[in-house]
Design an enzyme around this catalytic site. Sequence first.
Site, PDB file in Angstrom:
ATOM      1  CG  HIS A  47       1.251 -19.802  17.294  1.00  0.00           C
ATOM      2  ND1 HIS A  47       2.153 -20.335  16.407  1.00  0.00           N
ATOM      3  CD2 HIS A  47       0.542 -18.874  16.612  1.00  0.00           C
ATOM      4  CE1 HIS A  47       2.005 -19.731  15.225  1.00  0.00           C
ATOM      5  NE2 HIS A  47       1.033 -18.845  15.321  1.00  0.00           N
ATOM      6  CG  ASP A  49      -0.624 -26.966  17.228  1.00  0.00           C
ATOM      7  OD1 ASP A  49       0.276 -26.099  17.309  1.00  0.00           O
ATOM      8  OD2 ASP A  49      -1.083 -27.359  16.125  1.00  0.00           O
ATOM      9  N   GLY A 135      -4.310 -20.828   1.245  1.00  0.00           N
ATOM     10  CA  GLY A 135      -3.372 -19.904   1.894  1.00  0.00           C
ATOM     11  C   GLY A 135      -4.046 -18.852   2.753  1.00  0.00           C
ATOM     12  CB  SER A 139      -6.558 -26.059   7.714  1.00  0.00           C
ATOM     13  OG  SER A 139      -5.844 -25.704   8.850  1.00  0.00           O
ATOM     14  CB  SER A 140      -6.452 -24.817   1.706  1.00  0.00           C
ATOM     15  OG  SER A 140      -5.266 -24.069   1.818  1.00  0.00           O
ATOM     16  CG  ASP A 185      -3.826 -26.677  11.025  1.00  0.00           C
ATOM     17  OD1 ASP A 185      -4.374 -26.113  11.997  1.00  0.00           O
ATOM     18  OD2 ASP A 185      -2.894 -26.167  10.384  1.00  0.00           O
TER      19      ASP A 185
HETATM   20  C1  GLA Z   1      -0.810 -23.438  11.863  1.00  0.00           C
HETATM   21  C2  GLA Z   1      -0.281 -24.826  12.192  1.00  0.00           C
HETATM   22  C3  GLA Z   1      -0.975 -25.405  13.426  1.00  0.00           C
HETATM   23  C4  GLA Z   1      -0.940 -24.418  14.591  1.00  0.00           C
HETATM   24  C5  GLA Z   1      -1.385 -23.027  14.141  1.00  0.00           C
HETATM   25  C6  GLA Z   1      -1.208 -22.004  15.225  1.00  0.00           C
HETATM   26  O1  GLA Z   1      -2.154 -23.517  11.486  1.00  0.00           O
HETATM   27  O2  GLA Z   1      -0.464 -25.702  11.109  1.00  0.00           O
HETATM   28  O3  GLA Z   1      -0.379 -26.629  13.795  1.00  0.00           O
HETATM   29  O4  GLA Z   1       0.338 -24.380  15.182  1.00  0.00           O
HETATM   30  O5  GLA Z   1      -0.676 -22.593  12.994  1.00  0.00           O
HETATM   31  O6  GLA Z   1      -2.070 -22.257  16.287  1.00  0.00           O
END
Ligand code: GLA
Length: 399
Positions: A47, A49, A135, A139-140, A185
Amino acid sequence: MPSADPNSTDDHDHASNVARQIFRDKTGAEASHVVYAPGRVNLIGEHTDYNGGFVLPMAIGLGITIAARPRTDRRVRMWSAQRPAEPVEFEVSGAMPPGEPAWSNYVRGVIAGLQAAGAEVPGFDAVVHATLPGGGGLSSSAALEVAMATLGELLAGVTLGPERRALLCQKAEHDFAGTPCGIMDQFAVVFGKRGHLLLIDCQSRERTLVPMRGDDVSLLVINTMVKHELNDGGYKSRRDDCYEAARRLGVGELRDATPRRVDEARALLPERLFRRARHVVTENVRTLAAVDALRAGEWQQLGELMYASHASLRDDYDVSCAELDAVVAAARGLGLERGVFGCRMTGGGFGGCCIALVQAARAAEVEAALRASYRAATGIEPTIFATQPADGPAVLLQP
Ligand code: GLA
């Protein structure tokens, strides 16, 4: 099962063969193109980025493969091996709106972005096959977007370059999936490199590859099997809190504030905004310290930073949950004596996965112990796998 070797040709070949076979079954034709993009896991820097801060993710050896063949019209027909009841069909057009089913929006959004960039994407048939759980906080969605962008560029005969590709995918996520995510991501997926963590300065977008040294440690990903929805408001409200805290602190982004500055301004900030800001500024410090620890092979130090990150996400940022806390508590319970250096939730939170840094020689033992503790605490059977930093996207077949 995927092998322990990230991006091994065997894994790519296997996933490619599965996708091509389903493609044959669905269309009666041979796929002409196969592309792949990996998922990611974040070691630390959560959290931060969208606050211009630092993140330290890596691509993993599980991902999404797409087998495709262009059509002579502008129709898109897609099937997902993991979502057989949700086929996709739509027309590529100048003004493409979001639509159903939900997963099609990652595809629609990327095609819309490519068209806006001047690429003429033709219609196509395609099959999506994932080795990555959907999910689960790995990062699918970014993997699907980046695989789709890679395919779309090939079909349109254009090359965007990796940074533009990643930003286009992030925009697809914002405009079509309704998640106002940062750049971590998509950058992790696009720039992932075998054997390396990726330090990203999310303000300048500068990237530094940090080697993952040593055979003596392993990274375990523990999936709580509790799913989160980042577009249900919890993510956006954290983001809004951070912007408001930055405004009150008089900085452009929280990246530009220090822990001391936030402490001194405590009286200016409502309690919740203070905690949000404290998480972000301390997480930035921890992430840079983690890079030093990684470079020096100071595993105990790195592990402590991971535990501290988790506590901050849980207590100040309020994005953990009982299941994630149960995994971290189990890891802490095992401790150094049983081969665990550190553990934390990873990704957006509200469920999803934890990442643990453990002694390689004891990884199997730790895995079994974490599994038993998690099951006892929650009644849920977790998925646990060891992972290593893997390469980014690949084109596996083209004419
Ligand atoms: C999700 C978002 C990212 C990032 C994370 C938390 O994965 O897609 O951009 O903010 O949460 O670090």
